[in-house]
Enzyme design. Structure first.
Site, PDB file in Angstrom:
ATOM      1  N   ARG A 119       0.598  -0.982  -0.011  1.00  0.00           N
ATOM      2  CA  ARG A 119       0.163  -0.192   0.054  1.00  0.00           C
ATOM      3  C   ARG A 119       0.947   1.337  -0.093  1.00  0.00           C
ATOM      4  O   ARG A 119       1.133   2.115   1.064  1.00  0.00           O
ATOM      5  CB  ARG A 119      -0.902   0.100   1.192  1.00  0.00           C
ATOM      6  CG  ARG A 119      -1.797  -1.174   1.179  1.00  0.00           C
ATOM      7  CD  ARG A 119      -2.998  -1.129   1.968  1.00  0.00           C
ATOM      8  NE  ARG A 119      -4.202  -0.666   1.295  1.00  0.00           N
ATOM      9  CZ  ARG A 119      -5.306  -0.234   1.670  1.00  0.00           C
ATOM     10  NH1 ARG A 119      -5.575  -0.232   3.099  1.00  0.00           N
ATOM     11  NH2 ARG A 119      -6.323   0.410   0.979  1.00  0.00           N
ATOM     12  N   GLN A 124      -0.894   2.451  -6.182  1.00  0.00           N
ATOM     13  CA  GLN A 124      -2.231   2.444  -6.000  1.00  0.00           C
ATOM     14  C   GLN A 124      -3.126   1.999  -7.263  1.00  0.00           C
ATOM     15  O   GLN A 124      -4.342   1.684  -6.886  1.00  0.00           O
ATOM     16  CB  GLN A 124      -2.606   4.160  -5.653  1.00  0.00           C
ATOM     17  CG  GLN A 124      -2.092   4.645  -4.414  1.00  0.00           C
ATOM     18  CD  GLN A 124      -2.381   6.331  -4.147  1.00  0.00           C
ATOM     19  OE1 GLN A 124      -2.943   6.875  -5.027  1.00  0.00           O
ATOM     20  NE2 GLN A 124      -2.290   6.492  -3.003  1.00  0.00           N
ATOM     21  N   ASP A 127      -3.872  -1.722  -6.634  1.00  0.00           N
ATOM     22  CA  ASP A 127      -4.467  -2.028  -5.376  1.00  0.00           C
ATOM     23  C   ASP A 127      -5.853  -2.568  -5.604  1.00  0.00           C
ATOM     24  O   ASP A 127      -6.804  -1.970  -5.500  1.00  0.00           O
ATOM     25  CB  ASP A 127      -4.603  -0.798  -4.289  1.00  0.00           C
ATOM     26  CG  ASP A 127      -4.776  -1.024  -2.866  1.00  0.00           C
ATOM     27  OD1 ASP A 127      -5.311  -2.435  -2.608  1.00  0.00           O
ATOM     28  OD2 ASP A 127      -4.813  -0.110  -2.058  1.00  0.00           O
ATOM     29  N   SER A 130      -8.498  -2.135  -2.530  1.00  0.00           N
ATOM     30  CA  SER A 130      -9.337  -1.098  -2.642  1.00  0.00           C
ATOM     31  C   SER A 130     -10.172  -0.988  -3.520  1.00  0.00           C
ATOM     32  O   SER A 130     -11.452  -0.290  -3.325  1.00  0.00           O
ATOM     33  CB  SER A 130      -8.213   0.224  -2.834  1.00  0.00           C
ATOM     34  OG  SER A 130      -7.471   0.454  -1.700  1.00  0.00           O
ATOM     35  N   TYR A 224      -3.902   0.569   7.864  1.00  0.00           N
ATOM     36  CA  TYR A 224      -4.990   0.048   8.490  1.00  0.00           C
ATOM     37  C   TYR A 224      -4.827   0.426  10.053  1.00  0.00           C
ATOM     38  O   TYR A 224      -3.578   0.900  10.868  1.00  0.00           O
ATOM     39  CB  TYR A 224      -4.752  -1.662   8.558  1.00  0.00           C
ATOM     40  CG  TYR A 224      -4.956  -2.059   7.294  1.00  0.00           C
ATOM     41  CD1 TYR A 224      -6.282  -2.110   6.437  1.00  0.00           C
ATOM     42  CD2 TYR A 224      -3.815  -2.423   6.113  1.00  0.00           C
ATOM     43  CE1 TYR A 224      -6.490  -2.533   5.496  1.00  0.00           C
ATOM     44  CE2 TYR A 224      -4.038  -2.946   4.888  1.00  0.00           C
ATOM     45  CZ  TYR A 224      -5.171  -3.134   4.558  1.00  0.00           C
ATOM     46  OH  TYR A 224      -5.500  -3.568   3.078  1.00  0.00           O
TER      47      TYR A 224
END
Length: 374
Positions: A119, A124, A127, A130, A224
């Site tokens: 992450r 991105q 990902d 997500s 997280y």
């Protein structure tokens, strides 16, 4: 070089790892794209669409493939069909799939797990956690609205005023923020809570009220939350209870990949909710944020209906597949050099997402769990 798109075989899986509109991105990189027949059927994508986009639709698509892309891990019989040195890219929850990891290792397959993509900013666009959480967050808000037997929005009419529903969202990651945004678009009054420091501002940016329990924040690695002590968990539940009791709909989205979901709401807290209330637990598959929630089931606790999520992105296979396919294209592009699949294991993204390579388990936590110390 040949990329094969696998047909998903696991019960309830409706997504596909590649969509016709992105096939051209792979052929432009120099790949031949082969698709197993009916791979996109559950996502309402016909074989003819793949063929029109330049793919070959063939039952033997996996045979001789250099790279196989899938949503779920390949079945062991499919792994045995692959040539040594081939690569797979899919979700691969190593703690839950030790037999698959062993089969990939023994077959000399290089495997990459989409949930292990680091992450970091550069990753991105790859990902998939997500992108699929975005789908899940939208879906769980729509489920809550559909189950609740009252309006979400304020209605002012000649016959009188109907007040808006009050929705409480616990967890403000990608899924939680999308649930907040969707519930707000539907007109509900939304309050939300997350243990991370940055969450309050993110919640307010979505037009919701950030719940302040006056507790220390619990920021962990990778964006997280870190685990909380039993004492803090008990205090958090105590202070959340009045918010839960007042809610018409409660949506919980707190989860960390590879770990059991934190218990946020006890059965006794749900029993204090009003008649006709709804609870949607997006984390039911990984242990559940709500005590008593069952994945894939609707159960009654007190006066509330409790919906347990199970493979929620697959309930919206069209958009989920499109987003996931874009993640796949981006990670394949990263690992392609001059028309050949050539992952650079010095790259943080490649190394971090690799599970097996060269006949051994490359991902150290998985290797220690399955093989122990050398």
């Amino acid at each position: 070089m040949k990329i094969a798109v696998a047909r998903e075989t696991r019960d309830g899986e409706s997504r596909v790892a590649m969509v016709p509109e992105l096939v051209g991105r792979l052929t432009a990189l120099g790949y031949e794209v082969a698709v197993e027949p009916d791979a996109g059927r559950h996502a309402l994508l016909a074989d003819d669409e793949y063929a029109a986009a330049g793919a070959v639709v063939d039952e033997t698509a996996l045979d001789g493939a250099d790279v196989v892309v899938a949503v779920q891990p390949l079945a062991t019989d499919s792994i045995r069909r692959l040539q040594a040195g081939a690569a797979t890219i899919s979700f691969l929850p190593t703690g839950q799939e030790p037999e698959v990891v062993g089969a990939l290792r023994d077959a000399g397959i290089t495997s990459f797990a989409m949930e292990l993509v680091p992450r970091i900013s550069r990753a991105q666009s790859m990902d998939a956690l997500s992108s699929q959480a975005l789908v899940s967050g939208y879906r769980c808000a729509v489920v809550a609205a559909g189950m609740l037997r009252r309006f979400f929005p304020l209605n002012m009419t000649a016959a009188g005023t109907v007040p808006p529903a009050e929705v409480v969202v616990l967890g403000a990651g990608v899924a939680g923020l999308q649930a907040i945004a969707t519930a707000r678009r539907l007109g509900a009054v939304v309050k939300a809570y997350d243990v991370r420091a940055a969450a309050a501002e993110e919640i307010r940016s979505m037009g919701a009220q950030a719940i302040d329990l006056e507790l220390d924040t619990l920021d962990g690695a990778g964006g997280y939350a870190r685990e909380m002590t039993e004492e803090r968990a008990a205090l958090q539940m105590e202070r959340l209870t009045p918010y839960v009791a007042a809610a018409d709909a409660l949506i919980t989205t707190a989860a960390v990949p590879g770990r059991r979901a934190p218990l946020l709401v006890t059965r006794s807290m749900v029993e204090q909710m009003k008649p006709g209330s709804v609870v949607v637990d997006l984390a039911a598959e990984s242990g559940g944020n709500v005590e008593g929630a069952e994945p894939g089931e609707v159960v009654r606790i007190g006066n509330a209906q409790v919906w347990g999520g199970q493979n929620v992105p697959s309930q919206m296979p069209g958009p989920a597949s499109k987003l996931y396919a874009q993640n796949i294209v981006n990670i394949v592009q990263l690992m392609t050099l001059e028309g050949a699949f050539a992952p650079d294991f010095e790259d943080e993204i490649v190394a971090g997402s690799c599970v097996t390579h060269g006949g051994r388990i490359h991902h150290e936590p998985t290797r220690l769990a399955l093989e122990g110390e050398d």
